[in-house]
Enzyme design. Structure first.
Site, PDB file in Angstrom:
ATOM      1  CD  GLU A 188     -25.493 -14.397  25.984  1.00  0.00           C
ATOM      2  OE1 GLU A 188     -25.542 -13.143  27.118  1.00  0.00           O
ATOM      3  OE2 GLU A 188     -26.051 -15.329  26.362  1.00  0.00           O
TER       4      GLU A 188
ATOM      5  CG  HIS B  29     -29.120 -12.547  26.406  1.00  0.00           C
ATOM      6  ND1 HIS B  29     -28.868 -13.831  26.545  1.00  0.00           N
ATOM      7  CD2 HIS B  29     -29.552 -11.474  25.957  1.00  0.00           C
ATOM      8  CE1 HIS B  29     -29.756 -14.158  27.035  1.00  0.00           C
ATOM      9  NE2 HIS B  29     -31.170 -13.673  26.564  1.00  0.00           N
TER      10      HIS B  29
ATOM     11  CB  CYS C 182     -31.420 -12.975  29.975  1.00  0.00           C
ATOM     12  SG  CYS C 182     -32.992 -12.501  29.192  1.00  0.00           S
TER      13      CYS C 182
HETATM   14  N1  GLN Z   1     -38.074 -16.056  30.276  1.00  0.00           N
HETATM   15  C1  GLN Z   1     -37.575 -14.931  30.365  1.00  0.00           C
HETATM   16  C2  GLN Z   1     -37.843 -13.147  30.014  1.00  0.00           C
HETATM   17  O1  GLN Z   1     -38.561 -13.638  28.512  1.00  0.00           O
HETATM   18  C3  GLN Z   1     -35.782 -14.959  30.265  1.00  0.00           C
HETATM   19  C4  GLN Z   1     -35.055 -14.275  28.887  1.00  0.00           C
HETATM   20  C5  GLN Z   1     -34.269 -15.066  28.671  1.00  0.00           C
HETATM   21  O2  GLN Z   1     -33.614 -14.680  29.418  1.00  0.00           O
HETATM   22  N2  GLN Z   1     -33.448 -14.946  27.310  1.00  0.00           N
HETATM   23  O3  GLN Z   1     -38.207 -12.642  30.466  1.00  0.00           O
END
Ligand code: GLN
Length: 536
Positions: A508, A506, A380
């Site tokens: 995970e 994600h 992310c």
């Molecule tokens: N802050 C970034 C976004 O909003 C990444 C978000 C995250 O890592 N969950 O896209």
């Protein structure tokens, strides 16, 4: 329909989530369908707006629910996919009752905590039990018995127990038995007081699980049984465990499963924990070790990245390898000892995150991984920053950034998703939950997933700016995973690097014992090769 409520006493942080998950696991091992839900007595509607410092990571569900991290434990232990309905907060309960009141559902009536709030709580629990068709629903009550916040929930549980009958509705109470003094005596008084507190609201526990440093001695057990009015076999000791995955075995060995099943008049089948034990054995007795460096923000709070740690444990088990974690506060990267950590690492993980603090340190760590061919996984924010680093140092766009951190950058390589541009509210407004991703055949990700269509969970507002896609790819950072419509970049892989992978999603959150998240597996495998080469 059977319900087991798990409450906690004395203090918080007793590992109620792991115990609840473990109770579920041992019942599942006897052939029953088990589900779990969490009651969080705070006013936030969900966990999406909570600080990871205080509450640990926000766990994301398939349906996009932003939940307490215990939902992650339930999913991992029970191997089920849960929904937002499995989290009940004070905010949700009151929100729903107030909405009904405004709609006129209670016309003429005074709307009160009893019965309106308690009825709402009861119906939220029975809805989950009915919808999932579970034989047993575990309900973990957050907080500590005696808190003002949990009162309406305890009252709802008390009512539910008398409506459903004592064999269909059990209470398990988890407390602390501290050891004190030179004699290292196990003290049961806090447990006695906490059970008294529970009784004062009309609830007599069926089982007491005592958290303790070493197994409860016979004397302490007898005392708890006598003073708290439970049979001796219903006093279970839960000593500190080396691995959370040991806890189901502890419970099973003390006869808790049989006790619960007899209490609920359920026919017991032989224990089916063989696979679990095999997995546990691999976790406990690894042949190799790799050091995975996590560069993040909330490094003194282990729970902030819980799903990553578990995903690496699952991945490591499949490779007979222990993933040992090195932790670095991204802001500290310039400090002397942090260089040492980078050099020590066999693999580097940059997890998700929000806000600018620490981002420059993360970019530094990514640069180190790219240039020194250290296996790297960016998730992310980690994926977004890998693109920022690449644009800055390979494409020569010195001030490239995400507009999240620099709205005026000349090279907004990462930018707000188009549908986010007019969003002003913060609650549940990100791109959330399971979304389909098409994976390019032959890519590293494809070899790990062994599928070209995957579903993974998301939680973000920003994305790779489409304007830069071709420029980035031309220089060797290839997008090998895209959203189904081809618009959102989901996976990036650096050509000519042993393992440099980033994902907008994600992975995970979907990792399970025996079925590790593929990208975490990929990182551990690459880290193992890296460390073995280094030793030569
Ligand atoms: N802050 C970034 C976004 O909003 C990444 C978000 C995250 O890592 N969950 O896209």
């Amino acid at each position: 329909m059977k319900v087991i409520v798990v409450s906690g006493g004395v203090l918080s942080g007793l590992g109620k989530g792991i115990t609840s998950s473990s109770i579920g696991r041992v019942l599942k091992a006897r052939g029953f369908k088990v589900t779990a839900m969490k009651i969080d007595p705070y006013l936030n509607f969900d966990a999406g707006t909570l600080n990871p410092f205080e509450h640990g990571e926000v766990f994301v569900l398939d349906d996009g629910g932003e939940a307490d991290l215990d939902l992650g434990n339930y999913e991992r232990f029970l191997d089920v996919n849960l929904t937002s309905d499995h989290v009940v907060t004070t905010g949700k309960v009151y929100g729903s009752v107030i909405e009904k009141e405004r709609n006129g559902n209670f016309l003429g009536k005074t709307v009160q905590i009893i019965p309106h709030i308690t009825n709402e709580i009861k119906s939220m629990i029975s809805n989950v039990a009915i919808k999932t068709g579970a034989d047993v629903t575990i309900v973990e009550l957050g907080g500590t018995v005696g808190d003002i916040e949990s009162m309406p929930f305890l009252e709802a549980m008390r009512q539910m127990r008398s409506e459903m009958g004592h064999d269909n509705f059990l209470f398990v109470h988890i407390t602390l038995v501290p050891t004190l003094g030179t004699l290292q005596e196990q003290k049961t008084k806090p447990t006695q007081h906490s059970v008294k507190e529970l009784r004062s609201v009309g609830i007599q526990p069926d089982v007491i699980v005592a958290r303790c440093e070493r197994p409860l001695d016979e004397g302490a057990k007898k005392k708890i049984a006598l003073f708290c009015d439970v049979p001796l076999q219903a006093v279970i000791s839960a000593p500190d465990a080396k691995s959370i995955y040991q806890v189901p075995i502890f419970l099973e060995e003390q006869g808790l499963t049989d006790y619960l099943l007899t209490k609920m008049n359920m026919k017991s089948k032989p224990d089916g924990l063989a696979d679990w034990k095999k997995f546990l054995n691999k976790v406990m007795n690894p042949k190799h070790e790799v050091k995975i460096l996590l560069v993040g923000k909330y490094m003194d709070q282990r729970d902030s990245y819980m799903s990553h740690y578990e995903a690496f444990t699952h991945a490591g088990a499949e490779l007979d390898t222990r993933a040992k974690f090195l932790r670095m506060e991204a802001e500290d990267i310039e400090k002397e000892n942090c260089r040492g950590l980078l050099e020590e690492a066999d693999g580097i993980l940059i997890p998700g995150g929000f806000g600018s603090r620490g981002t420059e340190g993360k970019v530094e760590a990514i640069k180190y991984a790219r240039e020194n061919k250290v296996p790297f996984l960016g998730v992310c924010l980690g994926f977004q920053l890998a693109n920022v680093e690449f644009a800055r140092n390979v494409l020569g766009m010195g001030d490239a950034n995400s507009t999240e951190f620099d709205p005026h950058t000349a090279h907004p390589v990462v930018d707000l998703l188009p549908e986010q541009k007019n969003v002003t509210k913060k609650g549940a407004t990100m791109r959330l939950g399971a979304q389909q991703i098409l994976v390019e055949k032959g890519s590293v990700a494809w070899q790990l997933y062994r599928e070209s269509e995957i579903m993974e969970r998301h939680r973000h507002r920003y994305e790779i700016n489409p304007h830069y896609i071709d420029m980035i790819q031309e220089k060797g950072l290839k997008f090998t995973g895209k959203s189904a419509d081809g618009k959102r970049m989901e996976i990036a892989e650096l050509q000519g690097h042993p393992f440099f992978v980033g994902s907008q999603f994600h992975p995970e959150f979907k990792s399970r014992p025996g079925r590790p998240a593929p990208l975490h597996y990929g990182l551990v495998r690459a880290a193992l090769e890296f460390s073995q080469k280094r030793k030569k």
